[in-house]
Design a protein around this motif. Structure first.
Motif, PDB file in Angstrom:
ATOM      1  N   SER A  28     -20.108  -0.531  -0.575  1.00 46.72           N
ATOM      2  CA  SER A  28     -20.175  -1.925  -0.563  1.00 46.72           C
ATOM      3  C   SER A  28     -20.985  -2.500   0.258  1.00 46.72           C
ATOM      4  O   SER A  28     -21.542  -3.827   0.174  1.00 46.72           O
ATOM      5  CB  SER A  28     -18.824  -2.490  -0.187  1.00 46.72           C
ATOM      6  N   THR A  51     -23.613   1.493  -5.332  1.00 37.03           N
ATOM      7  CA  THR A  51     -23.156   0.185  -5.084  1.00 37.03           C
ATOM      8  C   THR A  51     -23.273  -0.696  -6.132  1.00 37.03           C
ATOM      9  O   THR A  51     -24.037  -0.516  -7.062  1.00 37.03           O
ATOM     10  CB  THR A  51     -24.170  -0.427  -3.866  1.00 37.03           C
ATOM     11  N   CYS A  67     -18.361  -9.406   0.379  1.00 37.10           N
ATOM     12  CA  CYS A  67     -18.807  -7.921  -0.145  1.00 37.10           C
ATOM     13  C   CYS A  67     -19.651  -8.167  -1.197  1.00 37.10           C
ATOM     14  O   CYS A  67     -19.519  -8.996  -2.011  1.00 37.10           O
ATOM     15  CB  CYS A  67     -17.631  -7.141  -0.310  1.00 37.10           C
ATOM     16  N   CYS A  68     -20.418  -7.117  -1.482  1.00 33.17           N
ATOM     17  CA  CYS A  68     -21.210  -6.883  -2.807  1.00 33.17           C
ATOM     18  C   CYS A  68     -22.337  -8.029  -2.971  1.00 33.17           C
ATOM     19  O   CYS A  68     -22.563  -8.562  -4.163  1.00 33.17           O
ATOM     20  CB  CYS A  68     -20.279  -7.054  -3.955  1.00 33.17           C
TER      21      CYS A  68
END
Length: 381
Positions: A28, A51, A67-68
């Motif tokens: 992540s 990812t 996140c991301c």
């Protein structure tokens, strides 16, 4: 080759050398998954980092620190370069929108309080990403989740993390036995988050002191209503705030601004006794409030059950387990009565407050760390 060498099982449970064991690490960009990738690479495994780009990073939905996000993809790529293993970025934006964001919006509009992180694990990370890992001829997929997997007599078992404060079992209850066979969680045994950060510093990772992401990745600053209005223009229709006894106490700017159990920010000051949101009626656009005791719930209808017990779910008339109805609450004793393989009625021995449709009800062994799966709370209609 000696007999000892032939039968040695590596740390991921395979009877072959680490260099011949391919593991895809879901990265992540945070410290947890970065440490997993670096640790496995250091141990000699054939590591591939992957990812996911889950949403348009230039859009208003994205937020710094989630996140991301774009910076996280950069951080994950940098860890891969530092440790010397291949890294791929997969565009899962459409899958994520269809499988997670759209349902989140519809659930909220229906008066529920959804948990999109569970759906993301269930429908994206442990489904499509796991399939991609198999396409890459991986022996397993590893993640940075704080949860433990043990091989039991009847197959792999899911157990709570050693660090109760970091345990993520509530968000992983829908992991199927088949998925569990392929997954590994190398951080689940660690006692504290400090151990993870110490490992990151030991590996020389720049993400060692990176803050944890707190909010849902596509919800800026926890403003759920703002995201819903963006996804569903016109969703915030005004209506009445009504006491459970029928009295109209005020007006609201949209049911989506309220959640079950809410006390503050109701906009109905001047009342002597505190009132809480006890029900959201999306058809009449009413926010129903009442005294705290009205929040107490003993019987909970649960569906979409994922069962992780050794015996079939319907093999017993009832199961005496503990359940969690919110991620922040401890497990409470309950009796679970199967209706079908995927539906049940859960009776709490002690009533819980603020049980809300859209939340998960997760099943735990009362006398061990094992997770027996769980399901989704619904209205019973």
């Amino acid at each position: 080759m000696s007999l000892d060498t032939e039968i040695r099982v590596n740390s991921l449970g395979f009877a072959k050398p680490e260099s011949e064991t391919r593991v895809v690490v879901a990265m992540s960009g945070g410290v947890d998954s970065s440490v997993v990738a670096a640790k496995l690479k250091r141990e000699g495994y054939d590591v591939i980092g992957v990812t996911l780009q889950l949403y348009d990073h230039g859009a208003a939905l994205a937020k710094k620190g989630a996140c991301c996000a774009g910076v996280d993809i950069h951080d994950a790529r940098r860890v891969a370069e530092e440790m010397g293993f291949p890294h791929y970025v997969l565009d899962y934006e459409n899958i994520f929108r269809e499988a997670v964001i759209e349902e989140f919006a519809d659930s909220y509009l229906g008066g529920a309080t959804p948990v999109p992180c569970i759906r993301c694990n269930e429908r994206v990370k442990f489904k499509d990403l796991l399939a991609t890992a198999k396409d890459l001829d991986a022996d397993c997929m590893a993640t940075g989740h704080y949860i433990q997997r043990f091989d039991g007599d009847a197959g792999p078992e899911l157990h709570r993390a050693a660090d109760a404060n970091r345990d993520q079992s509530y968000f992983l209850f829908s992991t199927t036995p088949e998925q569990l066979s392929f997954l590994r969680f190398p951080l689940g045994h660690l006692k504290t988050k400090d151990e993870t950060r110490a490992l990151a510093r030991e590996f020389g990772l720049e993400v060692a002191d990176k803050p944890d992401s707190q909010d849902i990745c596509f919800v800026p600053d926890g403003n759920y209503a703002g995201v819903i209005e963006k996804l569903r223009p016109g969703a915030a229709e005004p209506g009445e705030i009504v006491h459970a006894d029928g009295r109209v106490l005020g007006r609201h700017d949209g049911v989506i601004h309220y959640t079950i159990g809410q006390r503050r920010g109701l906009g109905i000051g001047g009342l002597s006794d505190p009132l809480y949101v006890v029900r959201l009626d999306t058809e009449t656009r009413q926010v129903v409030v009442g005294p705290k005791e009205m929040l107490a719930t003993r019987t909970i209808p649960v569906r979409e059950i994922n069962w992780l017990g050794d015996a079939p779910f319907t093999s017993q008339g009832e199961w005496h387990l503990s359940v969690k109805v919110r991620s922040t609450r401890p497990p409470r004793e309950a009796v679970i009565r199967p209706i079908s393989e995927t539906e049940a009625e859960v009776e709490l021995l002690t009533p819980e407050e603020g049980v809300s449709p859209g939340q998960a009800c997760v099943f735990y062994a009362p006398d061990s760390s094992r997770i027996f799966g769980g399901g989704w709370i619904h209205t019973g209609h």
